[in-house]
Design an enzyme around this catalytic site. Structure first.
Site, PDB file in Angstrom:
ATOM      1  N   ILE A   1      -8.905   7.154  -3.271  1.00  0.00           N
ATOM      2  CA  ILE A   1      -8.599   5.704  -2.960  1.00  0.00           C
ATOM      3  C   ILE A   1     -10.153   4.769  -3.081  1.00  0.00           C
ATOM      4  CG2 ILE A   1      -7.899   4.099  -1.140  1.00  0.00           C
ATOM      5  CD1 ILE A   1      -6.426   6.835   0.202  1.00  0.00           C
TER       6      ILE A   1
ATOM      7  N   CYS B   1       3.013  -2.664  -4.079  1.00  0.00           N
ATOM      8  CA  CYS B   1       2.609  -1.707  -5.127  1.00  0.00           C
ATOM      9  C   CYS B   1       4.013  -1.608  -5.841  1.00  0.00           C
ATOM     10  CB  CYS B   1       1.735  -0.614  -4.457  1.00  0.00           C
ATOM     11  SG  CYS B   1       2.506   0.031  -3.253  1.00  0.00           S
TER      12      CYS B   1
END
Length: 201
Positions: A112, A136
């Protein structure tokens, strides 16, 4: 409409977003129309906070619903280009698109990008960008991480942050995501001015 594509860890989140004439304190509540039966929210849609919404990827059938929110901005967390139909929707409705290309991956290969999440969080905290939608692909992992970091900034306890994340991720919850939220440092996120300071008298 303005578009901010942030793919680099060195991204800058300062983007000029034109103000509309929406008064502060006015809630963007959906309009009830005769066609309300045709208004379909995107998958995993939910209100996060005043003027902040989250969801999975909105498709064409979801556009009438999104219009009821009076969105000023969208934070898009996938690396792929925005589809043509979605680009037309944001252009037609004067919505600013902030594109942060966070790669989707599965454990144990999850990485991430903290700097991208930090940039997205600064956009999210700027009240001039609201009402704003975060999305997303499925509205679970990347969206969940950003919302979790927002909750940290709001001083939520870790147990509540992880509980909210797990409610959306369900059986797809990732240990790496939860670890990321636990370790995310919000101390460098500055308190951004509210929209009131930018309204012309």
């Amino acid at each position: 409409m303005s578009i901010n594509n942030c793919h680099s860890p060195m991204c800058q989140s300062a983007v000029e977003t034109p103000l509309d004439d929406m008064s502060p304190g006015k809630s963007p509540t959906p309009d009830v129309t005769a066609e309300e039966n045709h208004i379909v929210p995107p998958i995993n849609f939910s209100m996060v906070d005043y003027g902040i919404f989250r969801s999975g990827f909105p498709d064409i059938p979801n556009f009438p619903f999104l219009k009821t929110l009076g969105l000023r901005s969208i934070i898009y967390l996938c690396p792929e280009p925005y589809p043509e139909a979605n680009m037309e929707f944001v252009k037609e409705n004067g919505i600013s698109l902030f594109h942060f290309g966070v790669e989707g991956s599965k454990e144990p290969f999850v990485s991430i990008p903290e700097e991208l999440i930090r940039c997205a969080l600064e956009v999210l905290l700027d009240e001039r960008n609201r009402p704003i939608l975060i999305h997303c692909k499925r509205g679970k992992h990347r969206t969940g991480c950003l919302v979790g970091c927002l909750r940290k900034w709001q001083n939520w306890c870790l147990a509540s942050i992880l509980d909210e994340y797990q409610r959306f991720a369900t059986d797809k919850a990732r240990v790496s995501d939860m670890r990321f939220m636990e370790l995310f440092d919000v101390s460098s996120i500055k308190k951004l001015p509210s929209s009131d300071a930018f309204l012309e008298s």
